[in-house]
Design a protein around this motif. Structure first.
Motif, short mmCIF file in Angstrom:
data_model
loop_
_atom_site.label_atom_id
_atom_site.label_comp_id
_atom_site.label_asym_id
_atom_site.label_seq_id
_atom_site.Cartn_x
_atom_site.Cartn_y
_atom_site.Cartn_z
N ALA A 455 48.13 13.81 -7.17
CA ALA A 455 46.82 13.57 -6.54
C ALA A 455 46.57 12.07 -6.49
O ALA A 455 45.61 11.55 -7.05
N LEU A 456 47.45 11.35 -5.78
CA LEU A 456 47.34 9.89 -5.73
C LEU A 456 46.59 9.44 -4.49
O LEU A 456 45.46 8.99 -4.57
N THR A 457 47.22 9.53 -3.29
CA THR A 457 46.53 9.12 -2.07
C THR A 457 46.65 10.19 -1.00
O THR A 457 47.53 11.05 -1.05
N GLY A 458 45.78 10.09 -0.02
CA GLY A 458 45.82 11.00 1.11
C GLY A 458 44.83 10.55 2.15
O GLY A 458 43.96 9.70 1.88
N SER A 459 44.96 11.11 3.36
CA SER A 459 44.04 10.72 4.42
C SER A 459 43.73 11.88 5.34
O SER A 459 44.51 12.83 5.46
N ILE A 460 42.59 11.78 6.00
CA ILE A 460 42.19 12.70 7.06
C ILE A 460 42.04 11.89 8.34
O ILE A 460 41.43 10.81 8.32
N ILE A 461 42.63 12.36 9.42
CA ILE A 461 42.50 11.69 10.70
C ILE A 461 41.80 12.66 11.66
O ILE A 461 42.30 13.75 11.94
N SER A 462 40.64 12.24 12.12
CA SER A 462 39.80 13.11 12.95
C SER A 462 38.72 12.29 13.61
O SER A 462 38.29 11.26 13.08
N THR A 463 38.25 12.78 14.77
CA THR A 463 37.06 12.19 15.39
C THR A 463 35.86 13.13 15.25
O THR A 463 34.78 12.83 15.77
N ASP A 464 36.04 14.24 14.56
CA ASP A 464 35.00 15.24 14.34
C ASP A 464 34.38 14.98 12.96
O ASP A 464 35.03 15.17 11.94
N ARG A 465 33.10 14.56 12.96
CA ARG A 465 32.49 14.18 11.69
C ARG A 465 32.38 15.35 10.72
O ARG A 465 32.52 15.17 9.50
N ALA A 466 32.14 16.53 11.23
CA ALA A 466 32.03 17.70 10.36
C ALA A 466 33.37 17.98 9.69
O ALA A 466 33.43 18.34 8.50
N ALA A 467 34.47 17.81 10.43
CA ALA A 467 35.80 18.02 9.85
C ALA A 467 36.10 16.97 8.79
O ALA A 467 36.68 17.28 7.74
N ILE A 468 35.69 15.73 9.06
CA ILE A 468 35.90 14.66 8.07
C ILE A 468 35.14 14.97 6.79
O ILE A 468 35.68 14.86 5.68
N GLU A 469 33.88 15.40 6.94
CA GLU A 469 33.08 15.71 5.75
C GLU A 469 33.67 16.90 5.00
O GLU A 469 33.74 16.90 3.75
N ARG A 470 34.10 17.93 5.72
CA ARG A 470 34.68 19.10 5.07
C ARG A 470 35.93 18.72 4.29
O ARG A 470 36.12 19.15 3.14
N ALA A 471 36.80 17.89 4.88
CA ALA A 471 38.02 17.46 4.20
C ALA A 471 37.70 16.61 2.97
O ALA A 471 38.32 16.75 1.91
N THR A 472 36.71 15.74 3.11
CA THR A 472 36.33 14.86 2.00
C THR A 472 35.86 15.68 0.80
O THR A 472 36.17 15.35 -0.35
N VAL A 473 35.14 16.76 1.06
CA VAL A 473 34.63 17.62 -0.02
C VAL A 473 35.74 18.50 -0.57
O VAL A 473 35.95 18.57 -1.79
N LYS A 474 36.46 19.19 0.30
CA LYS A 474 37.49 20.13 -0.13
C LYS A 474 38.60 19.43 -0.90
O LYS A 474 39.16 19.97 -1.86
N LEU A 475 38.95 18.20 -0.50
CA LEU A 475 40.06 17.48 -1.11
C LEU A 475 39.58 16.48 -2.16
O LEU A 475 40.26 15.50 -2.44
#
Length: 543
Positions: A455-475
């Motif tokens: 669990a070191l680094t990772g990223s989400i690439i998206s232009t959908d703010r809801a998807a970004i927020e969901r990934a930020t919370v889930k991960l």
């Protein structure tokens, strides 16, 4: 005794030189590279005030030119580790007693030396010894190391300012002592800045240190040690030894005055250290501090709304800069089906455009992996993937160690999201992608979170703010450094403090104030101005 409160304001990050055509820095760096290659360095250990040489000399070869000899270092044994501990403990009292502003001045001067006349030497030894191109060396051996030194001074100054409140008739104060004993710093090959930060962050706090770098980083480590000595670091404060890991552990972890370990390396080695320290707890004067940054299987999760050019650029840089030998390198990617073909085509095109070769040719984007052991391990992963019916090598896959340890950047597509190259840390220029149904983002999130123990680094690439927020919370627990619309590499001191949890380490965030707390032992002092002279309290009286 110091008279005055001294301020060390938040520094600016060291500017990154671009080494563009005709620039003065490019000309000077090339001169230094030629100078370093034209001489053979004789590299001693540094124990106390002595340069220690032994009968066991080990040759240093550039990974990209394995027949050339840069010099030799003098390997030590258990007796040298013991000498280093003795030298450290001998310097402990005077170093801890030195005024804060004098300690700070040493490391600030070292930073200025690197920013000035030693910049091409720190970069040059890193380029030749670790096969980093000019830009990767600049952001590591120059800028990040300078930033560590300057920001740590600022952060420690802020810690020293933190004081408790005082009630009527008393004064309370907090002092931040160094640990009681010596600190062991064990540093990796891949970042010269980590090699410099792990011993100096502890030393800045008043601790004395035994420093063991990876053998494959000795060439740049000794250059930094020479700079510290020129900056005025007293003898014995940091002792640089070149020994094998088991020998180091046998001496240090059985010593009564072992006070802590600052480590970056593999998860397996760190786990063994922790186990050994635990078994030896009854032998120590105090509970040792155990701080470690270990492995990673870093991810890029792509949402169906993402731009294919952004995705491809993040993966080409994140996976293949410094040959994928960053703890944070993009190693597994989850691509939605709607843009998968476009992304794959751009990855293949990008990899085919890479130039691979020596660091002296500044047009090469990719250089050699660190040594033959690493080469053989990475090649085995690629060969196994070539035989896997669920895997397809989209580009790369070739390897050649006849002149240097060159692995062609490789992109693997797998139909099995639990395949070996999606789960295990490879530490080389190998990226594995898995294409998921564009409408199954939730399932992709679950895969990212559960596939790897790291669990070191990772990223989400998206232009959908809801998807970004969901990934930020889930991960939330999947990465200690999480990036939005960017590659998962390139943490900057003071901007993105670095570290992860789970199997990736203790997440003590190098390059932040958090890390320095681990090398301090606080003492609270209460002074009462008018001490009571009768034990009786008012509540005891009825009238």
């Amino acid at each position: 005794m110091s008279i005055g409160t001294f301020s060390y304001p938040l520094p600016a990050n060291e500017p990154v030189l671009n080494y563009g055509p005709g620039s003065a820095e490019k000309k000077r760096l090339k001169e230094v590279l030629a100078e370093l290659k034209n001489e053979q360095a004789d590299i001693p250990m540094y124990i106390g005030g002595r340069e220690v040489r032994t009968e066991k000399k080990v040759a240093i070869h550039p990974p990209h030119e394995n027949k050339h000899v840069l010099g030799h270092f003098h390997a030590g044994d258990a007796t040298h580790v013991q000498q280093a501990i003795d030298a450290a403990l001998g310097a402990r009292e005077s170093w801890a007693a030195m005024s804060w502003e004098s300690r700070a001045g040493i490391f600030l001067k070292a930073a200025d030396l690197i920013a000035g006349k030693y910049r091409p030497y720190m970069n040059g030894t890193t380029m030749l010894g670790q096969s980093k191109n000019a830009y990767q060396a600049e952001i590591d051996a120059a800028c990040e190391l300078i930033d560590f030194l300057r920001f740590n001074v600022h952060f420690l100054g802020e810690i020293y300012k933190q004081q408790p409140v005082s009630g009527p008739g008393m004064h309370n104060r907090m002092e931040y002592r160094p640990l009681e004993g010596f600190v062991l710093a064990v540093t990796p090959f891949n970042f010269t800045a980590i090699g410099g930060n792990l011993p100096t962050s502890a030393a800045l706090c008043g601790n004395v240190v035994v420093w063991k770098p990876a053998n494959t980083q000795v060439y740049s480590a000794q250059m930094f040690m020479r700079i510290l000595r020129e900056a005025g670091l007293p003898d014995g404060v940091i002792n640089l030894v070149y020994v094998d890991g088991p020998t180091l552990g046998e001496v240090c972890f059985n010593h009564r005055d072992f006070a802590g370990v600052h480590f970056t390396g593999s998860t397996g080695v760190f786990n063994k250290m922790w186990e050994t320290i635990g078994k030896n707890m009854s032998s120590y004067r105090t509970y040792p501090r155990i701080v470690g940054e270990t492995g990673g299987k870093d991810f890029v999760l792509v949402h169906k709304s993402a731009n294919a050019d952004v995705v491809a650029t993040a993966l080409l840089r994140g996976a293949f800069e410094f040959q994928g030998q960053k703890c944070s390198a993009a190693s597994r990617a989850y691509i939605p089906s709607n843009i998968a073909e476009d992304v794959k085509a751009k990855l293949v095109e990008g990899v085919k455009s890479f130039k691979v070769g020596t660091v002296e040719d500044f047009t090469n984007f990719v250089n050699a992996v660190i040594d033959e052991k690493s080469f053989d391990k990475i090649r085995q992963y690629i060969d196994d993937a070539a035989k896997d019916p669920n895997a397809t090598i989209l580009v790369g896959g070739d390897a050649d160690k006849s002149k240097g340890y060159f692995i062609q950047p490789t992109v693997i597509e797998t139909k099995n999201p639990q395949s070996v190259t999606m789960c295990e840390e490879i530490f080389g220029p190998v990226l594995t992608i898995y294409v998921y149904d564009e409408n199954e983002f939730e399932q992709a999130l679950e895969l990212v979170d559960t596939t790897s123990p790291y669990a070191l680094t990772g990223s989400i690439i998206s232009t959908d703010r809801a998807a970004i927020e969901r990934a930020t919370v889930k991960l939330k627990q999947a990465a200690g450094n999480f990036y939005i619309n960017d590659k998962p590499t390139g943490a900057v001191v003071g901007q993105q403090p670095f570290g992860g949890a789970r199997a990736s380490g203790t997440n003590d965030k190098a390059g932040s104030i958090l890390n320095l707390y681990r090398w301090l032992s606080a003492r609270t002092i209460k002074e009462t101005f008018q001490p009571p002279v009768d034990y009786r309290y008012a509540f005891l009286q009825e009238q």
